[in-house]
Design an enzyme around this catalytic site. Structure first.
Site, short mmCIF file in Angstrom:
data_model
loop_
_atom_site.label_atom_id
_atom_site.label_comp_id
_atom_site.label_asym_id
_atom_site.label_seq_id
_atom_site.Cartn_x
_atom_site.Cartn_y
_atom_site.Cartn_z
N SER A 1 5.34 -1.04 0.53
CA SER A 1 4.43 -0.52 -0.41
C SER A 1 5.45 0.45 -1.23
O SER A 1 6.45 0.01 -1.75
CB SER A 1 3.34 -0.27 -0.11
OG SER A 1 2.43 0.07 -1.26
N ASP B 1 0.77 -6.33 -1.54
CA ASP B 1 1.14 -5.22 -0.80
C ASP B 1 1.30 -5.55 0.91
O ASP B 1 0.25 -6.10 1.28
CB ASP B 1 0.22 -4.00 -0.68
CG ASP B 1 0.71 -2.66 -0.21
OD1 ASP B 1 1.31 -2.53 0.82
OD2 ASP B 1 0.29 -1.76 -0.80
#
Length: 321
Positions: free
Chosen positions: A65, A191
């Site tokens: 991320s 993510d």
């Protein structure tokens, strides 16, 4: 330009060969956490400026991320340029002023995002930011993880992705529901934190390609705050959600870290930096300058404190001997 890229590749290959001949492989693993990535920038700056030259010449950098975003910035710098690398990353975060540089509402607002788009917010500004800052060739081994929404598996991208490194970063940072998934090679990618938010396994795996386990040194930077809040019975709805979110993320990160230490008992886990306090702004989607500066300074302070504790432990061991 072609000759320049060839030169970079030759230098990179020489570096790998020298490591394989018994030298250590140093790896850095970065956690995911939205705007809390500014904490990582502060910690990296402190490590680069407060340790001995060469101490943090990371051969491998992995991230999830926002950790992937930071990884993309870092791997543009060759070995030996850790101070310049840290300054560049810090400048990227210092130049952020507000959320609109990362995400904006769709033309139809949040209702449009909820009902007709693939995420609440439009991340076109983030793509522009990444494209503007990731302009140099990749100089180090890297690994970033993304969740494949089609297969439910973690896809790990590394140097072999070549010119698509920006796509890999966008895949890893596409927070589900909030941000739209990034479509890459026919798959909807989100993510990497959906599966693992601190992928130290990939960092060690990349090191094992060029070094043996006893010669691997791993540094880890967490950005998920886990400060004790005491017996607070006045939590509001969003406070409860935010606190629960923090606890789940923290426990997941610790669990994967513990498993890595069990799986690789001969690896030296060296610097493990984690926040000493909670951050302002609630959920990690607040990119205001105040929050960013608070997180950067906290990262610097926590890292200096950790380095001082390590030095004290070394001194105590020498005295006891």
């Amino acid at each position: 330009m072609v000759n320049l890229l060839k030169m970079y590749w030759v230098l990179f290959t020489i570096g790998l060969l020298s490591i394989a001949n018994g030298q250590t492989c140093k790896a850095l693993s970065l956690e995911g956490g939205g705007s809390w990535g500014a904490y990582e920038a502060g910690a990296i700056w402190a490590l680069a400026n407060m340790t001995k030259p060469g101490d943090i010449q990371w051969n491998v950098i992995s991230g999830i991320s926002v950790g992937a975003l930071n990884t993309g910035a870092l791997v543009q710098f060759p070995m030996g340029q850790e101070v310049a690398m840290s300054e560049f990353l810090l400048s990227v975060w210092n130049n952020l002023q507000n959320n609109s540089q990362i995400y904006v509402e769709w033309k139809g607002g949040l209702i449009d995002g909820l009902l007709f788009q693939r995420g609440l917010y439009n991340t076109a500004p983030l793509q522009e930011l990444v494209t503007r800052n990731f302009i140099y060739p990749i100089q180090r081994n890297f690994s970033v993880g993304s969740t494949n929404l089609d297969t439910g598996m973690l896809n790990t991208f590394n140097n072999s992705i070549g010119n698509a490194a920006i796509d890999a970063v966008m895949c890893s940072s596409a927070v589900p529901f909030v941000f739209p998934p990034h479509i890459f090679e026919g798959h909807a990618m989100a993510d990497g934190g959906c599966i693992v938010n601190q992928d130290v396994f990939s960092a060690i795996g990349r090191c094992l390609e060029i070094a043996t386990e006893p010669n691997i040194i791993v540094d880890m930077i967490f950005d998920c705050p886990y400060a004790s809040l005491g017996n607070d019975t006045q939590f509001k709805t969003l406070d409860v959600f935010s606190r629960t979110f923090d606890i789940i993320r923290y426990d997941n990160s610790v669990w994967y870290t513990y498993n890595a230490m069990v799986a690789y008992p001969q690896v030296h886990f060296r610097h493990i930096i984690h926040p000493s306090t909670s951050f302002p702004g609630g959920l990690p989607l607040n990119f205001t300058q105040y929050n960013i500066q608070f997180e950067i300074q906290t990262g610097i302070n926590d890292t200096i404190h950790s380095l001082n504790l390590q030095q004290e432990e070394i001194s105590m061991k020498k005295i006891s001997q």
